[in-house]
Design an enzyme around this catalytic site. Structure first.
Site, PDB file in Angstrom:
ATOM      1  N   GLY A  67       1.877   5.985  -6.965  1.00 27.88           N
ATOM      2  CA  GLY A  67       1.563   5.168  -7.650  1.00 27.88           C
ATOM      3  C   GLY A  67       2.033   3.869  -7.733  1.00 27.88           C
ATOM      4  N   ASP A  91      -8.017   0.241 -13.621  1.00 32.21           N
ATOM      5  CA  ASP A  91      -7.517   0.598 -12.434  1.00 32.21           C
ATOM      6  C   ASP A  91      -8.133   1.896 -11.915  1.00 32.21           C
ATOM      7  OD1 ASP A  91      -6.393   0.067 -10.120  1.00 32.21           O
ATOM      8  OD2 ASP A  91      -4.508   1.087 -10.207  1.00 32.21           O
TER       9      ASP A  91
END
Length: 857
Positions: A569, A695
């Site tokens: 991530g 996101d």
């Protein structure tokens, strides 16, 4: 000859009848032009969420359509008012054919694009209201042809460019609202000639220049609002002679006045509001302000006023006095003498003198103000002595702030009378003694800050009675004893519990586990045992001892052994692990705290996930915020493990095997889209505190054993709070944006193309790629994996090694579903957030598609 007059009479009657028929025919044709113009306007509406235009059909005469008003005599459209209905679309240029139109009101909708120049044909138009939309481009010069305009409201859009000089030719204009756009340049000189103008509102733009002396030609001006621009120079002296003015708002500019003229306020007898906060104004407040006897609001905060405040006793109607963030006072004992003059202000509700240089003792005379006082802010000054007990008189007080002064003595017991008080801030003084138990009477308190004083004794259990308390800061005092269980059982605590830097002792109670909703819990610099190293705590189920050791590529945990890296991530890596005690696989997200924003990402994700539960959201099992064996900070989140990986792997995997090809058919993709939409609908519309993901991309959509989709990775989530029913962005994620180039994944799932593909350059993107293909070429850009194929084996021996594939025609309902999904994808990926489809509408439309999609035979 006797019948000649009768013949002439018949002739004239016939002539009049023919003329009437000709006029009626012309009126009928013009009437029909209005009808056609309204139909074209209807065609330009792409979304009508409340079905407001359902009456616009052939069974009703168009004069009876919702929002339409016609003249009685000629049945011509004179009014089109559709404000506040959430309509989405463009303003059709055919509106310019409604030649009898006098009122066009389309405010508070989602219209985008530019104002059509054809509106300049509406020479009878008196009211044009397009505020609170997503309109762009420049203000068309053609509007200056609407010579009857009285009311022009274009505020809260995205207009650019300059204010057209021609607006000064609209001699009948009374109200001009251009605020909250992106306008640049100067206020054109022609505007100062509009003697009928009553309101000039251009705040929140990028306008510059100065206000000229010619402003006094606006002899009927009531409101001048030029705040939040780049205006400079001094206010012209002629402004002070405009007796019609009731509001001047000039906050947040670059105005620089050395001293306001002494006659300024004496000439503004009708002044009701004067707000010039946030400029660069220096000088004294003139004594003549006392002549402004009708003044109701006086706000000059955030400037450079210096010296003493003059007597304000004549301002009997004053309800708000805001002098904060200036350099008033001078640390002398007479700084607050003017407060005595406020005794005559019987309507005073808000008094803010914060962040100045006021010194001296706060005398009991402070208690002689209006009993209507609701907010008293005196923080950030040089006040000393004891806090007057007489403040207890103000039974309507909601906010009391005395922080960052030099107050000594104890907290007055009279504070126990503040039954309506919600905010109490006393931090940064030299208060001593114990925390009075009478504060337990303040059941409405939401925030208490008494840190950085010299308070002593034990923390009383009184705070447990405050059912609305969300923030409690008692840090940096001399408090002792154990943490009262009443505090740890207070479910309303959600923002802050700071008890650090005291002398608290004992073990940490097990009741600490009830503080899962808390954003920050700091108990550092005490003598507590237990989880003493945890200062930011959302979940307390796991300490570092359960996730022991470093986490290298082949990371090994003590009780949760990491087997492999399953993802990366923005702020860390995700490992597949196994909790041995429960014999279950988990996903462990370990934050990279060396990367800027890593620690904040942990806090944001905890804040976002702590109170939400939905079948299509990844489930957090626990988290760890502790210190590793090297003494370094360690943060990790533990989630349910999703065996089928991410949607990104299924859409773009290059490692497909022959036995198990990773492809998604239309049914699977539709189900995934529906799962994701359900999760977002929950986050946006059903959470107590709405959440925006920020996101959302295929990599953050995980699939479980049954291919059910779960939205994950809330490290950039934006929490929205509500104040008076209006969503407000929290500052926790301000300025943070998601992955560059990414938009809601609908179009990516339908085309199989990433938004970051190399073909998207020179201003082109996935949205424009799809929009260009609408409507006739959509099937040409659909992901080939969605097109069903059948394999045929050639019969000839020569061609036996050749495999032939033939497309199977789609069912008509499948084509309809794909076309509808493309429409949703385009609406969800509009550049402006205001133009995007909201999740309530998305789920509603997906339900409609479901009926069509599943009706295949």
């Amino acid at each position: 000859m006797a019948f000649a007059p009768i013949s002439i009479l018949i002739f004239y009657v016939a002539l009049l009848w023919l003329q009437h028929m000709r006029v009626s025919s012309a009126l009928s044709r013009n009437n029909e032009s209005d009808h056609l113009a309204l139909l074209k306007f209807h065609e330009s509406i792409s979304n009508d969420p409340h079905q407001i235009l359902s009456s616009w059909n052939a069974s009703n005469h168009f004069c009876n359509w919702h929002g339409v008003t016609c003249s009685h005599k000629h049945q011509r459209v004179t009014e089109l008012k559709l404000q506040g209905y959430g309509l989405r679309g463009t303003v059709s240029p055919h509106v310019g054919n409604l030649s009898f139109l006098r009122n066009l009101g389309l405010g508070s909708n989602y219209f985008h694009g530019e104002i059509p120049a054809e509106l300049g044909r509406l020479f009878r138009l008196k009211n044009l209201s397009l505020w609170d939309n997503a309109l762009t481009g420049e203000i068309p010069i053609n509007l200056t042809s609407c010579i009857e305009l009285r009311y022009l409201r274009l505020s809260e859009n995205g207009f650019i460019g300059i204010i057209p000089n021609g607006l000064g030719s609209l001699r009948k204009l009374e109200m001009l609202h251009l605020d909250s756009n992106n306008l640049t340049g100067y206020i054109p000189a022609s505007i100062w000639n509009l003697s009928s103008l009553k309101v000039l509102s251009v705040g929140y733009n990028n306008l510059e220049g100065s206000i000229p002396e010619e402003i006094n030609q606006l002899e009927n001006l009531i409101i001048l609002a030029i705040h939040a621009n780049k205006f400079s120079g001094a206010f012209p002296s002629s402004l002070y002679n405009m007796s019609s003015l009731t509001i001047i708002s000039a906050a947040n500019n670059q105005l620089n006045v050395t001293q306001l003229p002494h006659n300024m306020f004496s000439t503004l007898f009708n002044l009701q509001q004067f707000g010039i906060a946030g400029n660069q104004i220096a000088g004294f407040i003139p004594t003549s302000i006392s002549n402004a006897s009708s003044l109701q609001l006086f706000d000059i905060g955030g400037n450079y006023f210096v010296g003493k405040v003059p007597s304000l006793g004549n301002l009997k109607d004053l309800s708000l006095l805001d002098l904060e963030l200036n350099n008033l006072g001078g640390s002398s004992n007479s700084d607050l003498d003017f407060i005595t003059s406020l005794e005559n202000c019987s309507q005073l509700e808000i008094l803010s003198l914060a962040s100045n240089n006021f010194g001296g003792i706060l005398h009991n005379s402070i208690a002689n103000l209006s009993t209507q006082l609701m907010y008293l802010y005196l923080g950030g000054n040089q006040l000393h002595g004891a806090i007057p007990a007489s403040l207890g008189k103000y039974l309507n007080l909601i906010g009391l702030s005395l922080e960052s002064n030099k107050f000594i003595g104890t907290i007055p017991t009279s504070f126990g009378k503040f039954h309506k008080l919600q905010i109490l801030v006393l931090q940064g003084n030299q208060l001593s003694g114990e925390i009075p138990t009478c504060l337990g009477n303040l059941s409405q308190l939401v925030e208490i800050r008494i840190s950085e004083n010299k308070l002593q004794g034990k923390i009383p259990p009184i705070f447990g009675k405050m059912k609305h308390l969300s923030s409690l800061d008692l840090s940096k005092n001399n408090l002792s004893g154990v943490i009262p269980l009443q505090i740890l059982s207070l479910s309303s605590l959600s923002k802050l519990l700071n008890l650090s830097h005291n002398s608290l002792n004992g073990s940490l109670p097990i009741e600490i586990g009830t503080l899962k909703a808390l954003g920050t819990f700091d108990i550092s610099e005490n003598d507590l045992s237990g989880l003493q190293n945890i200062s930011v705590l959302e979940y307390v189920n796991v300490s570092f001892n359960m996730l022991d050791g470093e986490v290298p590529k082949e990371g090994v945990f003590k009780n949760a052994s990491a087997i492999s890296v399953v993802g990366y991530g923005s702020f860390g890596s995700v490992y597949r692990g196994r909790i041995e005690s429960e014999d279950k696989f988990v996903a462990i997200k370990v934050l990279n705290l060396q990367k800027k924003g890593g620690g904040k990402s942990f806090d944001f994700e905890c804040n976002a996930l702590k109170n939400i539960r939905h079948r299509n959201l990844v489930k957090i099992l626990t988290c760890c915020s502790s210190i590793d064996y090297k003494g370094q900070e360690f943060k990790a989140l533990v989630f349910e493990y999703m065996s089928n990986g991410s949607l990104d792997e299924w859409l773009h995997s290059l490692a497909e095997s022959v036995d198990q090809p990773r492809t998604l058919d239309l049914d699977r993709r539709f189900n995934i889209l529906y799962d994701v939409a359900s999760a977002l609908h929950y986050l946006h519309c059903e959470c107590e505190q709405p959440i925006v993901h920020c996101d959302l991309k295929p990599r953050n959509i995980l699939l479980d054993d049954d291919m059910v989709a779960h939205v994950s990775d809330f490290g950039l989530a934006r929490l929205l709070s509500t104040f008076n029913g209006v969503p407000q962005k929290q500052s926790s994620t301000t300025g943070i944006k998601g992955t560059i180039g990414y938009a809601p994944p609908v179009l990516e799932m339908l085309t199989g193309r990433r938004p970051t593909d190399d073909i998207f350059k020179d201003g082109h993107d996935l949205h424009s790629y799809v929009r260009t293909a609408c409507p006739n070429k959509l099937l040409e850009i659909v992901d080939s994996a969605l097109l069903r194929k059948q394999t045929q084996q050639p019969s000839t021996a020569v061609a036996k090694e050749i495999i032939m594939e033939e497309l199977i025609p789609m069912h008509p309902n499948e084509e309809k579903a794909i076309f509808s999904l493309f429409g949703i994808g385009l609406a969800c990926s509009m550049e402006s957030p205001k133009e995007r489809l909201n999740m309530m509408d998305v789920t509603r439309e997906l339900n409609q598609i479901t009926k069509v999609f599943h009706s295949r035979q």
